[in-house]
Scaffold this active site. Sequence first.
Site, PDB file in Angstrom:
ATOM      1  N   ASP A  22      31.064  40.059  35.284  1.00 21.79           N
ATOM      2  CA  ASP A  22      30.774  40.327  36.694  1.00 21.79           C
ATOM      3  C   ASP A  22      30.457  39.030  37.446  1.00 21.79           C
ATOM      4  O   ASP A  22      29.950  38.074  36.868  1.00 21.79           O
ATOM      5  CB  ASP A  22      29.588  41.296  36.774  1.00 21.79           C
ATOM      6  CG  ASP A  22      29.493  41.956  38.136  1.00 21.79           C
ATOM      7  OD1 ASP A  22      30.455  41.870  38.920  1.00 21.79           O
ATOM      8  OD2 ASP A  22      28.438  42.554  38.424  1.00 21.79           O
ATOM      9  N   ARG A  26      31.343  36.892  44.016  1.00 17.03           N
ATOM     10  CA  ARG A  26      30.269  36.024  44.494  1.00 17.03           C
ATOM     11  C   ARG A  26      30.576  34.554  44.219  1.00 17.03           C
ATOM     12  O   ARG A  26      30.222  33.678  44.990  1.00 17.03           O
ATOM     13  CB  ARG A  26      28.934  36.442  43.858  1.00 17.03           C
ATOM     14  CG  ARG A  26      28.249  37.557  44.636  1.00 17.03           C
ATOM     15  CD  ARG A  26      27.225  38.265  43.805  1.00 17.03           C
ATOM     16  NE  ARG A  26      27.870  39.141  42.812  1.00 17.03           N
ATOM     17  CZ  ARG A  26      27.215  39.722  41.819  1.00 17.03           C
ATOM     18  NH1 ARG A  26      25.917  39.496  41.675  1.00 17.03           N
ATOM     19  NH2 ARG A  26      27.857  40.517  40.992  1.00 17.03           N
ATOM     20  N   HIS A  39      38.565  35.875  40.927  1.00 16.50           N
ATOM     21  CA  HIS A  39      39.175  36.580  39.784  1.00 16.50           C
ATOM     22  C   HIS A  39      40.061  35.618  38.984  1.00 16.50           C
ATOM     23  O   HIS A  39      40.096  35.654  37.762  1.00 16.50           O
ATOM     24  CB  HIS A  39      40.001  37.766  40.267  1.00 16.50           C
ATOM     25  CG  HIS A  39      39.172  38.842  40.920  1.00 16.50           C
ATOM     26  ND1 HIS A  39      38.042  39.359  40.338  1.00 16.50           N
ATOM     27  CD2 HIS A  39      39.300  39.481  42.119  1.00 16.50           C
ATOM     28  CE1 HIS A  39      37.510  40.287  41.147  1.00 16.50           C
ATOM     29  NE2 HIS A  39      38.256  40.366  42.234  1.00 16.50           N
ATOM     30  N   GLU A  69      35.589  53.174  38.405  1.00 11.42           N
ATOM     31  CA  GLU A  69      35.052  53.101  39.769  1.00 11.42           C
ATOM     32  C   GLU A  69      35.707  51.986  40.588  1.00 11.42           C
ATOM     33  O   GLU A  69      35.640  51.999  41.814  1.00 11.42           O
ATOM     34  CB  GLU A  69      33.537  52.869  39.729  1.00 11.42           C
ATOM     35  CG  GLU A  69      32.729  54.079  39.287  1.00 11.42           C
ATOM     36  CD  GLU A  69      32.897  54.410  37.815  1.00 11.42           C
ATOM     37  OE1 GLU A  69      33.087  53.471  37.015  1.00 11.42           O
ATOM     38  OE2 GLU A  69      32.860  55.602  37.469  1.00 11.42           O
ATOM     39  N   LEU A 133      40.541  38.260  15.208  1.00  7.49           N
ATOM     40  CA  LEU A 133      39.753  38.906  16.259  1.00  7.49           C
ATOM     41  C   LEU A 133      40.500  40.101  16.874  1.00  7.49           C
ATOM     42  O   LEU A 133      41.696  40.014  17.159  1.00  7.49           O
ATOM     43  CB  LEU A 133      39.467  37.876  17.367  1.00  7.49           C
ATOM     44  CG  LEU A 133      38.782  38.398  18.629  1.00  7.49           C
ATOM     45  CD1 LEU A 133      37.298  38.668  18.375  1.00  7.49           C
ATOM     46  CD2 LEU A 133      38.921  37.398  19.781  1.00  7.49           C
TER      47      LEU A 133
HETATM   48  C1  IPE Z   1      31.536  46.310  36.443  1.00  8.39           C
HETATM   49  O1  IPE Z   1      31.420  45.452  37.534  1.00  8.39           O
HETATM   50  C2  IPE Z   1      32.984  46.520  36.117  1.00  8.39           C
HETATM   51  C3  IPE Z   1      33.690  45.387  35.547  1.00  8.39           C
HETATM   52  C4  IPE Z   1      33.177  44.219  35.268  1.00  8.39           C
HETATM   53  C5  IPE Z   1      35.091  45.618  35.279  1.00  8.39           C
HETATM   54  P1  IPE Z   1      31.288  46.023  39.020  1.00  8.39           P
HETATM   55  O2  IPE Z   1      31.125  44.848  39.896  1.00  8.39           O
HETATM   56  O3  IPE Z   1      32.407  46.937  39.313  1.00  8.39           O
HETATM   57  O4  IPE Z   1      29.946  46.872  38.907  1.00  8.39           O
HETATM   58  P2  IPE Z   1      28.932  47.316  40.050  1.00  8.39           P
HETATM   59  O5  IPE Z   1      29.725  47.945  41.132  1.00  8.39           O
HETATM   60  O6  IPE Z   1      28.231  46.094  40.514  1.00  8.39           O
HETATM   61  O7  IPE Z   1      27.993  48.270  39.365  1.00  8.39           O
HETATM   62  C1  IPE Z   2      33.951  41.351  38.302  1.00 11.65           C
HETATM   63  O1  IPE Z   2      33.698  40.604  39.442  1.00 11.65           O
HETATM   64  C2  IPE Z   2      35.413  41.631  38.116  1.00 11.65           C
HETATM   65  C3  IPE Z   2      35.781  43.047  38.272  1.00 11.65           C
HETATM   66  C4  IPE Z   2      34.964  44.033  38.552  1.00 11.65           C
HETATM   67  C5  IPE Z   2      37.172  43.348  38.106  1.00 11.65           C
HETATM   68  P1  IPE Z   2      33.411  41.302  40.836  1.00 11.65           P
HETATM   69  O2  IPE Z   2      34.685  41.418  41.591  1.00 11.65           O
HETATM   70  O3  IPE Z   2      32.685  42.578  40.637  1.00 11.65           O
HETATM   71  O4  IPE Z   2      32.466  40.224  41.499  1.00 11.65           O
HETATM   72  P2  IPE Z   2      31.238  40.487  42.432  1.00 11.65           P
HETATM   73  O5  IPE Z   2      30.319  41.453  41.740  1.00 11.65           O
HETATM   74  O6  IPE Z   2      31.767  41.039  43.711  1.00 11.65           O
HETATM   75  O7  IPE Z   2      30.598  39.138  42.603  1.00 11.65           O
HETATM   76 MG    MG Z   3      30.729  43.067  40.598  1.00 16.71          MG
END
Ligand code: IPE
Ligand code: IPE
Ligand code: MG
Length: 237
Positions: A22, A26, A39, A69, A133
Site C-alpha cells: 500500500d 501517496r 504504481h 474493493e 519460491l
Molecule cells: C489494499 O489497499 C489492497 C491492495 C494493496 C491491493 P487499499 O489501498 O485498497 O486499502 P484501503 O482502501 O486503504 O483499505
Molecule cells: C496500493 O497503493 C496499490 C493498490 C491498491 C493496487 P494505493 O493505490 O492504495 O496507494 P494509496 O493508498 O492511495 O497511497
Molecule cells: Mg491504498
Amino acid sequence: MKFFGIELYVEKLPKHIGIIMDGNGRWAQKHNLPRIFGHREGLKTVRRIVEISAKLGIRCLSLYAFSTENWNRPKDEIESLFSLLRNYIKLEKKMLKKNNIKLIVSGDISKLDEKTKILLQNLIEELRNNNGLILNLCINYGGRQEIITAVNKILSSEIKRINEEEFKNFLYTKNLPELDFLIRTSGELRISNFMLWQIAYTELYFTKTLWPDFTPKEFVLAIKEFQLRERRFGRLK
Ligand code: IPE
Ligand code: IPE
Ligand code: MG
C-alpha cells in the site's frame, strides 16, 4: 546467514509471507506525480522483493495486488493497473524463470479482461515445473469472497459436516504453508479484506514506509523482527 549485515536464522525463516503493498498513490502525490507513476514505481519494489525472497529461501510470497474493493476506483486507474500487470508479466518472465519461481494466483480472475487472463495463464503454465519460491499474486482477491466461494462449493457437494483441516482445502491457499508473517506498508493499520481465514495466528508487521520506498533491507529487518517474536499459539511459554 547474513543479508545487509543483518543476521537471520535459516531455521526460523517464515515459510509464507503476505504483503499488503500500500501507498503507491501517496508516493506519487509526494512527488507531485499522477497516481499511476506511484504504481509504476511500486512494481520496481515488487521486482526487488520477489528477488530477495527467492534468495532468502522463503517458500511462499503472497502479494496483494488488486482487491475485490479496488473495482470501486476510477476506471482509468483500474485499466492502468492491469496494463502494468501485463507489462510486469512480459518483462519479468525471464527473471522468474531464472530464479526457479512458480506462479499461482489467488482471486477470481474470471472477471479480468481476456488479454490479461491469457498472459497470466500462459505464465503460470510456463513456470509450473519450477520448485523454488511460490509467488502467489492476489488479484481480484477478497478474504470474504474467498470464504463465500468455499462455502458455496461445499454446499453444492455431498459434504454435510466439515472441520478446519477440510475447510482449508476449499481456499485458494490450500497447497500453501500457513501464513506466518504479514507486512503492510504505508502506515494504515488494517487488513482490508486480505486472507481473513489464514490470518488467525499470523504475526503482523506495519511500517509507515510507502510501498515504492520499501527496500529489501527493510524486508530483511522485518523478517529479523519476526524471528525475535515469541509465537505461542495459545500455549504457555
Ligand atoms: C489494499 O489497499 C489492497 C491492495 C494493496 C491491493 P487499499 O489501498 O485498497 O486499502 P484501503 O482502501 O486503504 O483499505
Ligand atoms: C496500493 O497503493 C496499490 C493498490 C491498491 C493496487 P494505493 O493505490 O492504495 O496507494 P494509496 O493508498 O492511495 O497511497
Ligand atoms: Mg491504498
